[in-house]
Design a protein around this motif. Structure first.
Motif, short mmCIF file in Angstrom:
data_model
loop_
_atom_site.label_atom_id
_atom_site.label_comp_id
_atom_site.label_asym_id
_atom_site.label_seq_id
_atom_site.Cartn_x
_atom_site.Cartn_y
_atom_site.Cartn_z
N GLU A 100 42.61 29.55 46.21
CA GLU A 100 41.31 29.05 46.65
C GLU A 100 40.19 29.58 45.76
O GLU A 100 39.23 28.87 45.45
CB GLU A 100 41.08 29.45 48.11
CG GLU A 100 42.05 28.74 49.06
CD GLU A 100 42.03 29.30 50.46
OE1 GLU A 100 41.26 30.26 50.70
OE2 GLU A 100 42.79 28.80 51.31
N GLU A 101 40.31 30.83 45.33
CA GLU A 101 39.32 31.42 44.43
C GLU A 101 39.30 30.69 43.09
O GLU A 101 38.23 30.32 42.57
CB GLU A 101 39.64 32.90 44.23
CG GLU A 101 38.74 33.62 43.23
CD GLU A 101 39.24 35.02 42.91
OE1 GLU A 101 38.99 35.50 41.78
OE2 GLU A 101 39.89 35.64 43.78
N LEU A 102 40.46 30.47 42.51
CA LEU A 102 40.54 29.82 41.20
C LEU A 102 40.12 28.35 41.26
O LEU A 102 39.62 27.80 40.27
CB LEU A 102 41.97 29.92 40.64
CG LEU A 102 42.46 31.33 40.29
CD1 LEU A 102 43.91 31.28 39.82
CD2 LEU A 102 41.58 31.95 39.21
N SER A 103 40.30 27.72 42.41
CA SER A 103 39.96 26.30 42.53
C SER A 103 38.46 26.05 42.43
O SER A 103 38.03 24.90 42.25
CB SER A 103 40.49 25.73 43.86
OG SER A 103 39.74 26.23 44.96
N LYS A 104 37.66 27.09 42.53
CA LYS A 104 36.21 26.95 42.43
C LYS A 104 35.70 27.07 41.00
O LYS A 104 34.49 26.93 40.75
CB LYS A 104 35.53 28.00 43.32
CG LYS A 104 35.84 27.83 44.81
CD LYS A 104 35.23 28.94 45.63
CE LYS A 104 35.40 28.70 47.13
NZ LYS A 104 36.81 28.64 47.54
N GLU A 105 36.60 27.33 40.05
CA GLU A 105 36.20 27.49 38.66
C GLU A 105 36.10 26.13 37.95
O GLU A 105 36.73 25.16 38.36
CB GLU A 105 37.21 28.37 37.92
CG GLU A 105 37.30 29.79 38.45
CD GLU A 105 36.04 30.60 38.19
OE1 GLU A 105 35.35 30.32 37.17
OE2 GLU A 105 35.74 31.50 38.98
N ASP A 106 35.32 26.10 36.87
CA ASP A 106 35.20 24.89 36.05
C ASP A 106 36.27 24.82 34.97
O ASP A 106 36.70 23.73 34.58
CB ASP A 106 33.82 24.84 35.37
CG ASP A 106 32.69 24.67 36.38
OD1 ASP A 106 32.90 23.96 37.38
OD2 ASP A 106 31.61 25.25 36.16
N HIS A 107 36.68 25.99 34.46
CA HIS A 107 37.61 26.01 33.33
C HIS A 107 38.57 27.19 33.49
O HIS A 107 38.14 28.34 33.64
CB HIS A 107 36.83 26.14 32.02
CG HIS A 107 37.66 25.97 30.79
ND1 HIS A 107 37.18 26.19 29.52
CD2 HIS A 107 38.97 25.59 30.62
CE1 HIS A 107 38.13 25.94 28.63
NE2 HIS A 107 39.22 25.60 29.28
N LEU A 108 39.86 26.88 33.49
CA LEU A 108 40.90 27.92 33.52
C LEU A 108 41.74 27.82 32.27
O LEU A 108 42.06 26.73 31.81
CB LEU A 108 41.80 27.73 34.75
CG LEU A 108 41.16 27.81 36.13
CD1 LEU A 108 42.19 27.47 37.21
CD2 LEU A 108 40.58 29.19 36.38
N ILE A 109 42.11 28.98 31.73
CA ILE A 109 43.03 29.04 30.59
C ILE A 109 44.20 29.92 30.99
O ILE A 109 44.00 31.07 31.42
CB ILE A 109 42.35 29.61 29.34
CG1 ILE A 109 41.15 28.74 28.93
CG2 ILE A 109 43.35 29.69 28.18
CD1 ILE A 109 40.35 29.33 27.77
N PHE A 110 45.41 29.39 30.88
CA PHE A 110 46.61 30.16 31.21
C PHE A 110 47.34 30.55 29.93
O PHE A 110 47.52 29.71 29.04
CB PHE A 110 47.54 29.32 32.09
CG PHE A 110 47.04 29.13 33.49
CD1 PHE A 110 47.45 29.97 34.51
CD2 PHE A 110 46.14 28.12 33.78
CE1 PHE A 110 46.97 29.80 35.80
CE2 PHE A 110 45.66 27.94 35.06
CZ PHE A 110 46.07 28.78 36.08
#
Length: 246
Positions: A100-110
């Motif tokens: 839920e925390e990560l779903s609020k971000e605009d850009h994720l890099i794995f």
């Protein structure tokens, strides 16, 4: 949302990103998914990405240059600083709250590693999060990244057909989900609980909450250690414990 994945094996993601909810999320423009082969950012002629560890020891260690250069490349298009997630068995245990925390971000890099591990400078100076999906070891970080990405993307607005689905999932409320039934109401002598066909929504909501709590008590009692139980719910648990001991 934009999600970039750094991997040595981009074809592993083709099936996962090209089917089901993740495919539909891309079609709805809810998310942009990209997989980058970070080997292409190696400064070496042979495109090597790993080397022997200083001090000796078994295995190979991922070099810092390809990871740093690849992230510089994919992050350059972001208006805000992206969250950079290192898939790592030493990371925090993944849970629904983190999704839920990560779903609020605009850009994720794995960042998906292989071999013995990462050069520590990647961990110390580059990533913002370290995530583990469990206390076991995989060949690489790709499978773990797929799990995290799937759990995050399904929380984005308009991705699921029913917005309540994600809200009522197991772990979202702090409890495991209640049992579900569908037609037929009777099958091979097995009947749907009468309350669910009663049409009394107040009784149905109470039944579902009680069954959700009971299932959590039976299967994941650890979750109840931090769950804010009401006096009525504590009474239910006390009754179940008496029946269990009798």
């Amino acid at each position: 949302m934009k999600i970039d994945v750094l991997s040595l094996f981009p074809p592993m993601f083709e099936g996962v990103f090209g089917e089901s909810i993740l495919k539909k999320a891309q079609e709805k423009k809810a998310v942009e998914l990209n997989v980058i082969d970070f080997r292409e950012f190696s400064p070496h002629k042979q495109k090597s990405v790993d080397d022997y560890p200083y001090g000796g020891g078994a295995g190979m260690v991922l070099k810092p240059e390809p990871i740093f250069e690849a992230i510089d490349h994919v992050a350059s298009s972001s208006n805000k600083k992206p969250r950079i997630v290192l898939m790592c068995p030493q990371g925090e245990r993944y849970c629904q709250a983190k999704a839920e925390e990560l779903s609020k971000e605009d850009h994720l890099i794995f960042v998906c590693g292989h071999y013995e591990g990462y050069d520590e400078r990647i961990r110390e100076h580059l990533v913002t999060d370290e995530i583990s999906i469990g206390d076991f070891v995989l060949t690489g970080g790709e499978l773990g990244a797929m799990v995290v990405i799937d759990s995050v993307v399904r929380l984005l607005p308009q991705v699921l057909g029913n917005e309540q689905s994600a809200i009522k999932d197991s772990f979202s409320s702090g409890l495991l989900e209640h049992p579900h039934y569908t037609r037929p109401a009777s099958y091979r002598g097995m009947d749907v609980p009468e309350v669910l066909t009663s049409g009394n929504h107040a009784h149905i909501d109470e039944w579902r909450l009680k069954e959700s709590l009971k299932r959590t008590w039976q299967r994941r009692p650890d979750l109840l250690e931090i769950y804010p139980l009401t006096s009525a719910q504590k009474k239910w648990i006390h009754e179940w414990e008496k029946l269990k001991d009798s």
